[in-house]
Scaffold this active site. Structure first.
Site, PDB file in Angstrom:
ATOM      1  N   VAL A   6       8.522   2.881   2.891  1.00 30.99           N
ATOM      2  CA  VAL A   6       7.810   4.163   2.835  1.00 30.99           C
ATOM      3  C   VAL A   6       8.729   5.314   3.237  1.00 30.99           C
ATOM      4  O   VAL A   6       8.257   6.405   3.545  1.00 30.99           O
ATOM      5  CB  VAL A   6       6.564   4.126   3.751  1.00 30.99           C
ATOM      6  CG1 VAL A   6       5.560   3.111   3.252  1.00 30.99           C
ATOM      7  CG2 VAL A   6       6.946   3.839   5.209  1.00 30.99           C
ATOM      8  N   ASP A   7      10.053   5.064   3.206  1.00 28.85           N
ATOM      9  CA  ASP A   7      11.003   6.027   3.769  1.00 28.85           C
ATOM     10  C   ASP A   7      11.630   6.989   2.759  1.00 28.85           C
ATOM     11  O   ASP A   7      12.314   7.940   3.140  1.00 28.85           O
ATOM     12  CB  ASP A   7      12.125   5.302   4.525  1.00 28.85           C
ATOM     13  CG  ASP A   7      12.811   4.213   3.692  1.00 28.85           C
ATOM     14  OD1 ASP A   7      12.995   4.423   2.471  1.00 28.85           O
ATOM     15  OD2 ASP A   7      13.152   3.162   4.258  1.00 28.85           O
TER      16      ASP A   7
ATOM     17  N   HIS B 262       3.933   0.629  -1.212  1.00 34.48           N
ATOM     18  CA  HIS B 262       3.127   0.883  -0.014  1.00 34.48           C
ATOM     19  C   HIS B 262       2.995   2.363   0.302  1.00 34.48           C
ATOM     20  O   HIS B 262       2.611   2.728   1.414  1.00 34.48           O
ATOM     21  CB  HIS B 262       3.723   0.137   1.181  1.00 34.48           C
ATOM     22  CG  HIS B 262       3.673  -1.352   1.027  1.00 34.48           C
ATOM     23  ND1 HIS B 262       4.533  -2.197   1.681  1.00 34.48           N
ATOM     24  CD2 HIS B 262       2.863  -2.146   0.285  1.00 34.48           C
ATOM     25  CE1 HIS B 262       4.261  -3.451   1.352  1.00 34.48           C
ATOM     26  NE2 HIS B 262       3.257  -3.433   0.502  1.00 34.48           N
TER      27      HIS B 262
ATOM     28  N   CYS C 184      -6.215  13.207   2.654  1.00 35.21           N
ATOM     29  CA  CYS C 184      -7.471  13.360   3.383  1.00 35.21           C
ATOM     30  C   CYS C 184      -8.437  12.255   2.979  1.00 35.21           C
ATOM     31  O   CYS C 184      -8.677  12.040   1.781  1.00 35.21           O
ATOM     32  CB  CYS C 184      -8.094  14.722   3.093  1.00 35.21           C
ATOM     33  SG  CYS C 184      -9.699  14.965   3.908  1.00 35.21           S
TER      34      CYS C 184
ATOM     35  N   CYS D 287     -10.893  20.626   3.862  1.00 33.58           N
ATOM     36  CA  CYS D 287     -12.284  20.341   4.216  1.00 33.58           C
ATOM     37  C   CYS D 287     -12.487  20.031   5.697  1.00 33.58           C
ATOM     38  O   CYS D 287     -13.624  19.822   6.123  1.00 33.58           O
ATOM     39  CB  CYS D 287     -12.812  19.175   3.380  1.00 33.58           C
ATOM     40  SG  CYS D 287     -12.137  17.560   3.867  1.00 33.58           S
TER      41      CYS D 287
ATOM     42  N   SER E 122      13.934  -8.168   1.722  1.00 32.13           N
ATOM     43  CA  SER E 122      12.526  -8.452   1.983  1.00 32.13           C
ATOM     44  C   SER E 122      12.357  -9.918   2.359  1.00 32.13           C
ATOM     45  O   SER E 122      12.896 -10.806   1.685  1.00 32.13           O
ATOM     46  CB  SER E 122      11.661  -8.141   0.756  1.00 32.13           C
ATOM     47  OG  SER E 122      10.315  -8.506   0.990  1.00 32.13           O
TER      48      SER E 122
END
Length: 301
Positions: A119-120, A135, A143, A197, A235
């Site tokens: 996720v980098d 991911h 949100c 919101c 991995s």
């Protein structure tokens, strides 16, 4: 000095010798059409820790689950305090030789795609294009109420303003950007709401206990179908989100090649497992193929 091969034990009892020989990886790449599947191990040389490698953070840290995050405000306060502190380090990480090698292979037309469990954003920072982030990405927030998305950098500025002077010393950093802080260090950290919101903001990543979006999985399956071979980088393939693509490739008779120092759950499906650091291994592959790691700077995203 030549390293002795290590043995990779799989849950099914198969044994695959780890090797330092990168020739099969180079041969697969020279044929083109290779799909890369990368994990946390490719980013450790950029200062981002692994979950399951030697000294991996799972030995001392329980990642935030989706269920905990959505269950109560205190869990979200703890997460955002830790993640905000971790983002300062995470956001400064830079691509290493492994990321640059993958980008170079792409520039030379040897890859059919890149799927990352990370996720980098370091593959994109190195110049890789059309990366599928299995991911998600820490660079975005979403949100949970209205679905609006935004920039993590913008959120970081809002959190800085709302928590002036917040600068505890973390015991460690984890692959999801979550820093290790005690409840006392978290204190009364102020969480910023959605600007559209007022709802609950969440990093646009797949938490533990949360499913990868089905459409994203199908995109990856289609990439496996089109690839000539699958190259797994860094991995352990412990979780099904990545292992399923290894199994798919193997069932289709496509070569699976793994570069990972430790044994993986996918070893029984692999043609080879190169058991040396990723930067070293991929730099050696690039040298064998006559490909320089550093090309022209990529165009702006």
């Amino acid at each position: 000095m030549r390293m002795r091969p290590t043995l990779s034990w799989t849950p099914d009892g198969d044994v695959l010798p780890g090797t330092t020989d990168v020739r099969q990886v180079a041969d697969a790449l020279s044929s083109g059409g290779v799909l890369v599947l990368s994990g946390a191990g490719i980013s450790t040389e950029s200062g981002i820790p692994d979950y399951r490698g030697a000294g991996g953070s799972l030995s001392r840290h329980t990642p935030m689950t989706y269920q905990d995050f959505t269950a109560g405000a205190q869990a979200r306060r703890r997460y955002w305090a830790r993640s905000h502190l971790g983002w300062r380090t995470f956001g400064r990480a830079r691509p290493n030789a492994g990321h640059r090698a993958v980008a170079a292979f792409g520039r030379h037309g040897l890859l059919s795609g890149v799927v990352t469990q990370n996720v980098d954003g370091l593959h994109q920072a190195a110049g890789s294009r059309d990366v599928v982030e299995l991911h998600g990405s820490l660079a975005r927030v979403v949100c949970l109420s209205c679905g609006a998305t935004g920039s993590r950098r913008d959120l970081a500025l809002r959190l800085e303003q709302a928590n002036a002077g917040f600068a505890p010393v973390a015991a460690g950093l984890n692959p999801d950007g979550d820093a290790d802080l005690t409840d006392e260090q978290v204190g009364d950290f102020v969480v910023a709401p959605c600007t559209v919101c007022g709802g609950i903001l969440k990093p646009d990543v797949v938490f533990f206990g949360e499913a990868v979006p089905p459409a994203r999985v199908e995109t990856c399956r289609a990439l496996v179908d089109r690839a000539t071979s699958l190259l797994v980088l860094g991995s352990s393939l412990t979780v099904m989100s990545g292992l399923r693509f290894v199994r798919q490739a193997a069932e289709a008779g496509k070569p699976v090649l793994i570069v990972n120092r430790d044994p993986t759950r996918g070893d029984r499906h692999a043609l080879t497992r190169v058991a040396v650091p990723l930067g070293t291994a991929l730099a050696s592959v690039a040298d064998r193929l006559g490909i320089p790691l550093d090309g022209p700077p990529p165009p702006p995203l």
